[in-house]
Design an enzyme around this catalytic site. Sequence first.
Site, PDB file in Angstrom:
ATOM      1  N   TYR A   1       3.538 -13.525   1.533  1.00 19.85           N
ATOM      2  CA  TYR A   1       3.080 -12.159   1.230  1.00 19.85           C
ATOM      3  C   TYR A   1       4.085 -11.484   0.291  1.00 19.85           C
ATOM      4  O   TYR A   1       3.705 -10.846  -0.698  1.00 19.85           O
ATOM      5  CB  TYR A   1       2.950 -11.397   2.547  1.00 19.85           C
ATOM      6  CG  TYR A   1       2.538  -9.945   2.463  1.00 19.85           C
ATOM      7  CD1 TYR A   1       1.210  -9.582   2.224  1.00 19.85           C
ATOM      8  CD2 TYR A   1       3.459  -8.917   2.672  1.00 19.85           C
ATOM      9  CE1 TYR A   1       0.829  -8.240   2.189  1.00 19.85           C
ATOM     10  CE2 TYR A   1       3.089  -7.579   2.639  1.00 19.85           C
ATOM     11  CZ  TYR A   1       1.774  -7.245   2.403  1.00 19.85           C
ATOM     12  OH  TYR A   1       1.387  -5.918   2.371  1.00 19.85           O
TER      13      TYR A   1
ATOM     14  N   LYS B   1       3.300 -10.049  -3.403  1.00 17.40           N
ATOM     15  CA  LYS B   1       3.509  -8.623  -3.682  1.00 17.40           C
ATOM     16  C   LYS B   1       4.552  -8.423  -4.794  1.00 17.40           C
ATOM     17  O   LYS B   1       4.457  -7.489  -5.578  1.00 17.40           O
ATOM     18  CB  LYS B   1       3.913  -7.886  -2.402  1.00 17.40           C
ATOM     19  CG  LYS B   1       2.767  -7.704  -1.401  1.00 17.40           C
ATOM     20  CD  LYS B   1       1.700  -6.772  -1.955  1.00 17.40           C
ATOM     21  CE  LYS B   1       0.659  -6.419  -0.915  1.00 17.40           C
ATOM     22  NZ  LYS B   1      -0.385  -5.512  -1.435  1.00 17.40           N
TER      23      LYS B   1
HETATM   24  P1  NAI Z   1      -6.036  -2.705   6.048  1.00  9.29           P
HETATM   25  O1  NAI Z   1      -6.199  -4.122   6.458  1.00  9.29           O
HETATM   26  O2  NAI Z   1      -6.218  -1.641   7.061  1.00  9.29           O
HETATM   27  O3  NAI Z   1      -6.979  -2.371   4.817  1.00  9.29           O
HETATM   28  C1  NAI Z   1      -7.149  -3.257   3.747  1.00  9.29           C
HETATM   29  C2  NAI Z   1      -8.476  -2.991   3.115  1.00  9.29           C
HETATM   30  O4  NAI Z   1      -8.700  -3.927   2.064  1.00  9.29           O
HETATM   31  C3  NAI Z   1      -9.635  -3.153   4.093  1.00  9.29           C
HETATM   32  O5  NAI Z   1     -10.547  -2.101   3.921  1.00  9.29           O
HETATM   33  C4  NAI Z   1     -10.245  -4.473   3.687  1.00  9.29           C
HETATM   34  O6  NAI Z   1     -11.614  -4.572   3.994  1.00  9.29           O
HETATM   35  C5  NAI Z   1     -10.007  -4.444   2.186  1.00  9.29           C
HETATM   36  N1  NAI Z   1     -10.116  -5.767   1.595  1.00  9.29           N
HETATM   37  C6  NAI Z   1      -9.530  -6.921   2.024  1.00  9.29           C
HETATM   38  N2  NAI Z   1      -9.919  -7.932   1.233  1.00  9.29           N
HETATM   39  C7  NAI Z   1     -10.745  -7.409   0.295  1.00  9.29           C
HETATM   40  C8  NAI Z   1     -11.452  -7.964  -0.796  1.00  9.29           C
HETATM   41  N3  NAI Z   1     -11.410  -9.261  -1.066  1.00  9.29           N
HETATM   42  N4  NAI Z   1     -12.199  -7.132  -1.567  1.00  9.29           N
HETATM   43  C9  NAI Z   1     -12.277  -5.812  -1.298  1.00  9.29           C
HETATM   44  N5  NAI Z   1     -11.628  -5.233  -0.262  1.00  9.29           N
HETATM   45  C10 NAI Z   1     -10.879  -6.033   0.513  1.00  9.29           C
HETATM   46  O7  NAI Z   1      -4.592  -2.623   5.402  1.00  9.29           O
HETATM   47  P2  NAI Z   1      -3.697  -1.403   4.891  1.00  9.29           P
HETATM   48  O8  NAI Z   1      -2.499  -1.399   5.723  1.00  9.29           O
HETATM   49  O9  NAI Z   1      -4.487  -0.189   4.712  1.00  9.29           O
HETATM   50  O10 NAI Z   1      -3.266  -2.013   3.465  1.00  9.29           O
HETATM   51  C11 NAI Z   1      -3.682  -1.489   2.227  1.00  9.29           C
HETATM   52  C12 NAI Z   1      -2.767  -2.041   1.147  1.00  9.29           C
HETATM   53  O11 NAI Z   1      -1.421  -1.630   1.416  1.00  9.29           O
HETATM   54  C13 NAI Z   1      -2.720  -3.572   1.094  1.00  9.29           C
HETATM   55  O12 NAI Z   1      -2.629  -3.980  -0.249  1.00  9.29           O
HETATM   56  C14 NAI Z   1      -1.459  -3.905   1.855  1.00  9.29           C
HETATM   57  O13 NAI Z   1      -0.944  -5.159   1.468  1.00  9.29           O
HETATM   58  C15 NAI Z   1      -0.575  -2.755   1.443  1.00  9.29           C
HETATM   59  N6  NAI Z   1       0.551  -2.507   2.324  1.00  9.29           N
HETATM   60  C16 NAI Z   1       0.364  -2.158   3.636  1.00  9.29           C
HETATM   61  C17 NAI Z   1       1.466  -1.920   4.451  1.00  9.29           C
HETATM   62  C18 NAI Z   1       1.343  -1.547   5.888  1.00  9.29           C
HETATM   63  O14 NAI Z   1       2.375  -1.501   6.575  1.00  9.29           O
HETATM   64  N7  NAI Z   1       0.140  -1.270   6.410  1.00  9.29           N
HETATM   65  C19 NAI Z   1       2.836  -2.025   3.929  1.00  9.29           C
HETATM   66  C20 NAI Z   1       2.915  -2.382   2.538  1.00  9.29           C
HETATM   67  C21 NAI Z   1       1.804  -2.600   1.780  1.00  9.29           C
END
Ligand code: NAI
Length: 279
Positions: free
Chosen positions: A177, A181
């Site tokens: 990951y 990233k």
């Molecule tokens: P989450 O899992 O709650 O939301 C991710 C969203 O992306 C979901 O709505 C999912 O359906 C959508 N998704 C996944 N694959 C997809 C695809 N192929 N096409 C379209 N949509 C897709 O995760 P969260 O925490 O809201 O993460 C959002 C972003 O922030 C991600 O890029 C994650 O890597 C990043 N991030 C999150 C952190 C955390 O601690 N939650 C920390 C650092 C980065």
Amino acid sequence: MVNPGGVPSRPDMSYDRSVMRGRLDGKVTLVTGASRGIGRATALAFARQGAAVVVNYSKAHEQAQRLVDDIQKAGAQAVAIRADVASRTEVRAMVEGTLARWGRIDVLVNNAGILHRGNILTLAEENLDEMIAVNLKGMIHCAQAVAPHMMKRRYGKIVNIASIAALGTTMADTTPYAAVKASIVALTKRFALELGPHGINVNAICPGFIRTDMTSVGTPQELDARVLSMAGRAMLGRVGAPEDVAAAALFLASDEASFITAQVLTVDGGRMDFLSHSG
Ligand code: NAI
């Protein structure tokens, strides 16, 4: 407005700033992976500031539609569009659909992402491939689809959601990951270089530990222990909420950030667990 040598001039910010108005009034915004978590909070923050929002989702139709209903009830415009960001064809169709409906796209937030855990011995090739397809190629597909249109209008903001994993935190079992990233940070700077002359800002946000479905795996006891541990690694002594990241995305998407590009904004409460001194 003075525009020497064809250098893109600042957008017109001559409106009376003493008058309260939405920071994204009249803007058309596209947030990927917006059905939940950070994407959902960002879509809501944008709508509250006057933007029309495309709520992209890949599978969670009901959640996405519920968010659209909430936004519409609050008096803003929104539409849910399905597209797997890993599919170039589906992303192109989503962008065409947005342009057909609203005529333009001012802001793209590349938020959709997945997390597969692994280390040098355990990381599975199919998990790595899927993270590259969604987290990295997904952002490339979306940026490629909106760029020609933004270039034509000489206006656009692209915000990529990376992670502090990209900067070298010590979180165990996030090696693949972190690698993916990190590539988003590099990509952000390259796209900023290529799109800057066309009046387009490209920046990245590196969130720390944010409480969302992505980080809420395991038993309630395990989650409590993880939250406590992550809070203890932050100078501010707490973990983040999706709204913390949404606020940063709103700033970078707004014209307040019109002279900011190729930057990485870390939103992590001041994490102290970094691996090296060279970053
Ligand atoms: P989450 O899992 O709650 O939301 C991710 C969203 O992306 C979901 O709505 C999912 O359906 C959508 N998704 C996944 N694959 C997809 C695809 N192929 N096409 C379209 N949509 C897709 O995760 P969260 O925490 O809201 O993460 C959002 C972003 O922030 C991600 O890029 C994650 O890597 C990043 N991030 C999150 C952190 C955390 O601690 N939650 C920390 C650092 C980065």
